[in-house]
Scaffold this active site. Structure first.
Site, PDB file in Angstrom:
ATOM      1  N   CYS A  34     -12.398  13.140 -12.025  1.00 50.05           N
ATOM      2  CA  CYS A  34     -11.378  12.195 -12.495  1.00 50.05           C
ATOM      3  C   CYS A  34     -10.035  12.850 -12.804  1.00 50.05           C
ATOM      4  O   CYS A  34      -9.049  12.164 -13.049  1.00 50.05           O
ATOM      5  CB  CYS A  34     -11.869  11.481 -13.748  1.00 50.05           C
ATOM      6  SG  CYS A  34     -12.133  12.641 -15.105  1.00 50.05           S
ATOM      7  N   ASP A  36      -9.297  14.582 -15.454  1.00 48.37           N
ATOM      8  CA  ASP A  36      -9.047  14.743 -16.885  1.00 48.37           C
ATOM      9  C   ASP A  36      -9.345  16.179 -17.330  1.00 48.37           C
ATOM     10  O   ASP A  36     -10.025  16.916 -16.636  1.00 48.37           O
ATOM     11  CB  ASP A  36      -9.909  13.755 -17.687  1.00 48.37           C
ATOM     12  CG  ASP A  36      -9.442  12.324 -17.462  1.00 48.37           C
ATOM     13  OD1 ASP A  36      -8.259  12.140 -17.166  1.00 48.37           O
ATOM     14  OD2 ASP A  36     -10.273  11.408 -17.580  1.00 48.37           O
ATOM     15  N   CYS A  61     -11.291  10.451 -21.199  1.00 51.41           N
ATOM     16  CA  CYS A  61     -11.557   9.064 -21.572  1.00 51.41           C
ATOM     17  C   CYS A  61     -12.370   8.998 -22.875  1.00 51.41           C
ATOM     18  O   CYS A  61     -12.713  10.031 -23.459  1.00 51.41           O
ATOM     19  CB  CYS A  61     -12.348   8.409 -20.452  1.00 51.41           C
ATOM     20  SG  CYS A  61     -13.953   9.179 -20.290  1.00 51.41           S
ATOM     21  N   CYS A 105     -18.277  12.774 -17.617  1.00 49.48           N
ATOM     22  CA  CYS A 105     -17.401  13.051 -18.765  1.00 49.48           C
ATOM     23  C   CYS A 105     -18.113  13.974 -19.749  1.00 49.48           C
ATOM     24  O   CYS A 105     -17.492  14.830 -20.389  1.00 49.48           O
ATOM     25  CB  CYS A 105     -17.005  11.754 -19.456  1.00 49.48           C
ATOM     26  SG  CYS A 105     -16.547  10.442 -18.318  1.00 49.48           S
TER      27      CYS A 105
HETATM   28 FE1  FES Z   1     -12.319  11.517 -16.934  1.00 51.52          FE
HETATM   29 FE2  FES Z   1     -14.184  10.481 -18.452  1.00 51.52          FE
HETATM   30  S1  FES Z   1     -13.197   9.533 -16.758  1.00 51.52           S
HETATM   31  S2  FES Z   1     -13.388  12.479 -18.527  1.00 51.52           S
END
Ligand code: FES
Length: 206
Positions: A34, A36, A61, A105
């Site tokens: 993702c 992140d 998230c 995540c």
């Molecule tokens: Fe990126 Fe959860 S969607 S860490």
């Protein structure tokens, strides 16, 4: 998407959030799934190797913030050896579960913790930098989650073959042709392996 009350609690009021100045070890990792990012900072007792303080910063998230928060609780006051045994499944269980599509995540949070521990061990001569091999690829594939069931593709035995020769990584995966997650999983395998500098080319057979 249904979140447990514990996920919501840790997301709304995360524990141990922030940065440690002059940490004994730290790591920042990004999720190929993702994009992140999470950073984890450690203060470790040199004699006992007990984690005396741990903090995190997350640009992820709700599931990631909640997982990072709960693993800091789980490993605070534990030795490094105990802390590195914490798995992303245990972290998800401690939150009373995560939706299957959000398991990556939890993988990101636990992976960052392990990298921070590794950073400490390397700095203190307790571990050497890992040498690259086929096993490195398998370990990386264990971070690719099949979103339908929230389990990694190695445990699910979807990976049939892993090879590495002359900079070319070869991965054979078994995903049913009409599976809705097929393209995502293949894309995620590529994104994970592209991060490994020894790999110059990736061949995926499905
Ligand atoms: Fe990126 Fe959860 S969607 S860490």
């Amino acid at each position: 998407m249904q979140y447990s009350q514990k996920v919501l609690d840790h997301f709304m009021k995360p524990h141990n959030i922030g940065k440690i100045e002059n940490p004994d070890a730290e790591a920042t990792e990004g999720s190929p799934a993702c994009g992140d990012q999470v950073s984890i900072y450690l203060k470790v007792n040199d004699k006992t190797q007990v984690i005396e303080d741990i903090k995190f910063q997350s640009y992820g998230c709700a599931s990631n913030i909640a997982t990072a928060s709960i693993i800091t609780d789980m490993v605070m006051g534990r030795t490094l050896d105990e802390a590195k045994k914490v798995t992303w499944k245990e972290a998800a269980d401690a939150l009373d579960g995560l939706p299957p599509v959000k398991m990556h995540c939890s993988v990101l949070a636990v992976d960052t913790l392990r990298k921070a521990i590794k950073d400490y061990e390397i700095k203190h001569g307790l571990a050497e930098k890992e040498t690259f091999g086929k096993n490195t690829i398998v370990e990386e594939l264990k971070k690719v989650i099949y979103p339908k069931v929230g389990e990694d593709i190695v445990t699910l035995k979807m990976v049939k073959y892993v090879g590495f020769e002359n900079g070319i990584a070869t991965v054979d995966v078994d995903i049913p042709k009409f599976d809705e997650h097929r393209d995502n999983v293949v894309e995620e395998i590529k994104e994970h392996l592209e991060q490994i500098k020894e790999i110059k080319k990736i061949k995926i057979t499905i």
